[in-house]
Design a protein around this motif. Structure first.
Motif, PDB file in Angstrom:
ATOM      1  N   LEU A 152      47.507  30.893  33.147  1.00  0.00           N
ATOM      2  CA  LEU A 152      46.588  31.556  32.219  1.00  0.00           C
ATOM      3  C   LEU A 152      46.887  33.050  32.135  1.00  0.00           C
ATOM      4  O   LEU A 152      46.840  33.648  31.058  1.00  0.00           O
ATOM      5  N   VAL A 153      47.197  33.654  33.272  1.00  0.00           N
ATOM      6  CA  VAL A 153      47.540  35.075  33.287  1.00  0.00           C
ATOM      7  C   VAL A 153      48.784  35.316  32.433  1.00  0.00           C
ATOM      8  O   VAL A 153      48.818  36.225  31.591  1.00  0.00           O
ATOM      9  N   ASN A 154      49.804  34.499  32.614  1.00  0.00           N
ATOM     10  CA  ASN A 154      51.043  34.644  31.839  1.00  0.00           C
ATOM     11  C   ASN A 154      50.813  34.444  30.352  1.00  0.00           C
ATOM     12  O   ASN A 154      51.349  35.181  29.518  1.00  0.00           O
ATOM     13  N   LEU A 155      50.033  33.425  30.015  1.00  0.00           N
ATOM     14  CA  LEU A 155      49.782  33.104  28.611  1.00  0.00           C
ATOM     15  C   LEU A 155      49.093  34.266  27.900  1.00  0.00           C
ATOM     16  O   LEU A 155      49.501  34.673  26.791  1.00  0.00           O
ATOM     17  N   TYR A 156      48.065  34.816  28.515  1.00  0.00           N
ATOM     18  CA  TYR A 156      47.312  35.880  27.848  1.00  0.00           C
ATOM     19  C   TYR A 156      48.057  37.213  27.876  1.00  0.00           C
ATOM     20  O   TYR A 156      47.860  38.061  26.998  1.00  0.00           O
ATOM     21  N   ASN A 157      48.928  37.391  28.832  1.00  0.00           N
ATOM     22  CA  ASN A 157      49.832  38.529  28.825  1.00  0.00           C
ATOM     23  C   ASN A 157      50.740  38.464  27.589  1.00  0.00           C
ATOM     24  O   ASN A 157      50.982  39.478  26.923  1.00  0.00           O
ATOM     25  N   THR A 158      51.183  37.255  27.266  1.00  0.00           N
ATOM     26  CA  THR A 158      52.058  37.053  26.098  1.00  0.00           C
ATOM     27  C   THR A 158      51.335  37.413  24.812  1.00  0.00           C
ATOM     28  O   THR A 158      51.889  38.080  23.929  1.00  0.00           O
ATOM     29  N   TRP A 159      50.078  36.974  24.665  1.00  0.00           N
ATOM     30  CA  TRP A 159      49.328  37.282  23.448  1.00  0.00           C
ATOM     31  C   TRP A 159      49.005  38.769  23.341  1.00  0.00           C
ATOM     32  O   TRP A 159      49.040  39.349  22.257  1.00  0.00           O
ATOM     33  N   ALA A 160      48.688  39.412  24.472  1.00  0.00           N
ATOM     34  CA  ALA A 160      48.413  40.848  24.440  1.00  0.00           C
ATOM     35  C   ALA A 160      49.658  41.624  24.024  1.00  0.00           C
ATOM     36  O   ALA A 160      49.576  42.610  23.280  1.00  0.00           O
ATOM     37  N   THR A 172      40.156  38.849  37.521  1.00  0.00           N
ATOM     38  CA  THR A 172      40.551  40.233  37.250  1.00  0.00           C
ATOM     39  C   THR A 172      41.995  40.304  36.777  1.00  0.00           C
ATOM     40  O   THR A 172      42.326  41.066  35.848  1.00  0.00           O
ATOM     41  N   ARG A 173      42.874  39.510  37.375  1.00  0.00           N
ATOM     42  CA  ARG A 173      44.274  39.459  36.923  1.00  0.00           C
ATOM     43  C   ARG A 173      44.362  38.959  35.485  1.00  0.00           C
ATOM     44  O   ARG A 173      45.146  39.471  34.672  1.00  0.00           O
ATOM     45  N   TRP A 174      43.566  37.943  35.176  1.00  0.00           N
ATOM     46  CA  TRP A 174      43.533  37.381  33.812  1.00  0.00           C
ATOM     47  C   TRP A 174      43.079  38.448  32.817  1.00  0.00           C
ATOM     48  O   TRP A 174      43.701  38.652  31.764  1.00  0.00           O
ATOM     49  N   ALA A 175      42.013  39.143  33.174  1.00  0.00           N
ATOM     50  CA  ALA A 175      41.477  40.175  32.278  1.00  0.00           C
ATOM     51  C   ALA A 175      42.477  41.318  32.092  1.00  0.00           C
ATOM     52  O   ALA A 175      42.665  41.829  30.971  1.00  0.00           O
ATOM     53  N   LYS A 176      43.138  41.721  33.169  1.00  0.00           N
ATOM     54  CA  LYS A 176      44.098  42.828  33.095  1.00  0.00           C
ATOM     55  C   LYS A 176      45.275  42.466  32.193  1.00  0.00           C
ATOM     56  O   LYS A 176      45.734  43.284  31.383  1.00  0.00           O
ATOM     57  N   ALA A 177      45.750  41.223  32.320  1.00  0.00           N
ATOM     58  CA  ALA A 177      46.868  40.770  31.492  1.00  0.00           C
ATOM     59  C   ALA A 177      46.483  40.729  30.016  1.00  0.00           C
ATOM     60  O   ALA A 177      47.253  41.146  29.143  1.00  0.00           O
ATOM     61  N   THR A 200      44.268  42.406  28.384  1.00  0.00           N
ATOM     62  CA  THR A 200      43.827  43.658  27.763  1.00  0.00           C
ATOM     63  C   THR A 200      44.945  44.705  27.723  1.00  0.00           C
ATOM     64  O   THR A 200      44.684  45.884  27.493  1.00  0.00           O
ATOM     65  N   LYS A 201      46.174  44.258  27.922  1.00  0.00           N
ATOM     66  CA  LYS A 201      47.304  45.179  27.781  1.00  0.00           C
ATOM     67  C   LYS A 201      47.395  45.693  26.347  1.00  0.00           C
ATOM     68  O   LYS A 201      46.928  45.054  25.412  1.00  0.00           O
ATOM     69  N   ASN A 202      48.034  46.843  26.187  1.00  0.00           N
ATOM     70  CA  ASN A 202      48.328  47.393  24.853  1.00  0.00           C
ATOM     71  C   ASN A 202      47.077  47.602  24.000  1.00  0.00           C
ATOM     72  O   ASN A 202      47.132  47.521  22.773  1.00  0.00           O
ATOM     73  N   GLY A 203      45.958  47.827  24.655  1.00  0.00           N
ATOM     74  CA  GLY A 203      44.739  48.101  23.899  1.00  0.00           C
ATOM     75  C   GLY A 203      44.079  46.884  23.293  1.00  0.00           C
ATOM     76  O   GLY A 203      43.173  47.010  22.459  1.00  0.00           O
ATOM     77  N   ALA A 204      44.526  45.695  23.702  1.00  0.00           N
ATOM     78  CA  ALA A 204      43.897  44.471  23.193  1.00  0.00           C
ATOM     79  C   ALA A 204      42.535  44.272  23.858  1.00  0.00           C
ATOM     80  O   ALA A 204      42.311  44.712  24.981  1.00  0.00           O
ATOM     81  N   HIS A 205      41.646  43.606  23.154  1.00  0.00           N
ATOM     82  CA  HIS A 205      40.376  43.184  23.738  1.00  0.00           C
ATOM     83  C   HIS A 205      40.510  41.725  24.135  1.00  0.00           C
ATOM     84  O   HIS A 205      41.131  40.926  23.411  1.00  0.00           O
ATOM     85  N   GLN A 240      32.305  40.423  32.769  1.00  0.00           N
ATOM     86  CA  GLN A 240      32.282  41.880  32.616  1.00  0.00           C
ATOM     87  C   GLN A 240      32.809  42.563  33.883  1.00  0.00           C
ATOM     88  O   GLN A 240      33.625  43.490  33.809  1.00  0.00           O
ATOM     89  N   LYS A 241      32.368  42.103  35.032  1.00  0.00           N
ATOM     90  CA  LYS A 241      32.802  42.669  36.320  1.00  0.00           C
ATOM     91  C   LYS A 241      34.316  42.535  36.498  1.00  0.00           C
ATOM     92  O   LYS A 241      34.974  43.429  37.028  1.00  0.00           O
ATOM     93  N   ALA A 242      34.879  41.417  36.019  1.00  0.00           N
ATOM     94  CA  ALA A 242      36.309  41.161  36.177  1.00  0.00           C
ATOM     95  C   ALA A 242      37.168  42.003  35.222  1.00  0.00           C
ATOM     96  O   ALA A 242      38.379  42.117  35.435  1.00  0.00           O
TER      97      ALA A 242
END
Length: 412
Positions: A44-52, A89-94, A96-101, A163-165
């Motif tokens: 999941l972290v990798n996948l959302y990093n790709t979309w960001a 937190t890792r998922w959220a960080k990945a 939200t890269k590049n200013g993505a929400h 939100q915390k993550a």
């Protein structure tokens, strides 16, 4: 070179002041990439990093469930407490890269929990799913008033943990026949207490969920909703009722409304029975969006059908919607927004899934889900999507892993 003057690159300011960098909205898709314990996986972290990395302004996760005893499918992520905060937190960080929400979609399946996962699912009323679906979903029992209050608090708890993550917002899933949608429908909700009967009572649950999320996260944390234009079911949730719910949510301060439609029994969001006029304009629910525009100023998203840059651009420039909702194309072209801004995008053509096997093709929507889930799994494993992936290989992999019943019991 990126085209910063492109209409779809224009930032959007939400009612609470949050700024989304562009008009691309990645709508929720079922990933089924949670661990066996229903926690966040590295995939999941990798996948959302790709979309960001791909340039989408606002990315929404697939179903995240609020109760480990109520799953929509195996592979769902569940958030009840902070036990998985490190991976969240890792998922959220990945994402939200590049200013993505990155917004977490929060859901409870209600009766739409397969019998392999729920011996006795819960719902507003003890009304079973109809037709062939009866075989794959157990008849539900009606929720007690105390249980309804507990579920409302669970939605708030999950939002607070998101939100915390580091997730930048949440989306309430109020569409596609899941629990909130069941409460809204007079067909599925036949209660005689304060949670049923009139539309005011039937919409009480979603309003209480919204207010509880606000209570636990504050007014600066964005909260959106995915809502049916209608559920296209006799005696069910109508367009007129949907407009009234939207008006009420807008008055309450909801930040973003995504319009969809249908449920397990009539899956309109998958393009079932699309009119020719709709096909020409690509998006399935633009006509309903025009009606919404007349009564509220809340930012709107329409998801379903967008394929060409021209149709996406026209819908935003003409003021019909504020963000372009995209799902399947982003499973095959994760950097679709960047391609449009660079002028390299070529309109994607998505072919219908057909095998020639009647029992499979009659539930083609299920075949599409597993085929696209396998594309998401590829990205989760660090591989690029494979648009030419054989339908037969997708079918074989799914039957080997899950058996044939998967084609009747699931939908994203």
């Amino acid at each position: 070179m990126e085209n910063n003057s492109h209409p779809l690159s224009k930032p959007l300011t939400l009612p609470n002041g949050t700024i989304i960098k562009n008009r691309f909205f990645k709508s929720a898709m079922s990933e089924a990439l949670g661990t066996k314990e229903n926690d966040v996986s590295p995939a999941l972290v990798n996948l959302y990093n790709t979309w960001a990395d791909g340039g989408t302004g606002l990315v929404v996760t697939g179903n995240v469930m609020i109760d480990r005893n109520a799953l929509g499918e195996s592979g769902n992520v569940v958030i009840e407490d902070v036990r998985d905060i490190e991976m969240l937190t890792r998922w959220a960080k990945a994402g939200t890269k590049n200013g993505a929400h990155l917004w977490m979609q929060l859901n409870h399946p209600g009766k739409q929990s397969p019998r392999t996962l729920s011996k006795k699912p819960v719902a507003p009323s003890a009304i079973p799913l109809s037709g062939n679906l009866k075989k794959f979903f157990n008849e539900p029992r009606a929720l007690t008033g105390e249980e309804i209050q507990e579920l409302i608090i669970r939605f708030g708890n999950s939002a607070r943990i998101a939100q915390k993550a580091g997730f930048t917002g949440v989306q309430i899933h109020g569409a596609h026949g899941y629990l909130i949608s069941q409460f809204l429908s007079s067909y599925h909700n036949r209660r005689t207490d304060e949670w049923g009967g009139s539309l005011e009572n039937r919409m009480r649950f979603v309003l209480e969920v919204y207010h509880e999320i606000r209570r636990q996260t504050g007014n600066e944390f964005p909260v959106g909703i995915k809502l049916n234009s209608a559920d296209f079911q006799r005696g069910g949730f109508t367009e007129e009722e949907s407009l009234e719910v939207i008006r009420t949510l807008a008055d309450a301060g909801i930040d973003l409304i995504e319009i969809s439609g249908g449920n397990y029994e009539n899956p309109a969001m998958q393009g079932a029975n699309v009119k020719e006029s709709t096909k020409k304009r690509e998006a399935y629910f633009l006509e309903f969006a025009a009606k919404v525009r007349e009564i509220v100023s809340t930012p709107l998203v329409v998801t379903g059908g967008f394929r060409s840059e021209q149709a996406m651009t026209d819908a935003v420039v003409q003021g019909e919607i504020d963000m372009v909702g995209i799902a399947k194309p982003l499973a095959l072209i994760p950097d679709l927004p960047n391609q449009i801004f660079k002028g390299t995008y070529e309109t994607i053509q998505l072919k219908p899934m057909k095998t020639g096997l009647k029992w499979v093709d009659n539930s083609a929507g299920m075949l599409e889900i597993v085929w696209y889930e396998q594309q998401l799994a590829r990205m989760g494993n660090g591989k690029p999507p494979k648009p030419g992936h054989s339908v037969w290989l997708a079918l074989l992999h799914t039957i080997t892993t899950n058996g044939t019943s998967v084609f009747k019991k699931r939908r994203g």
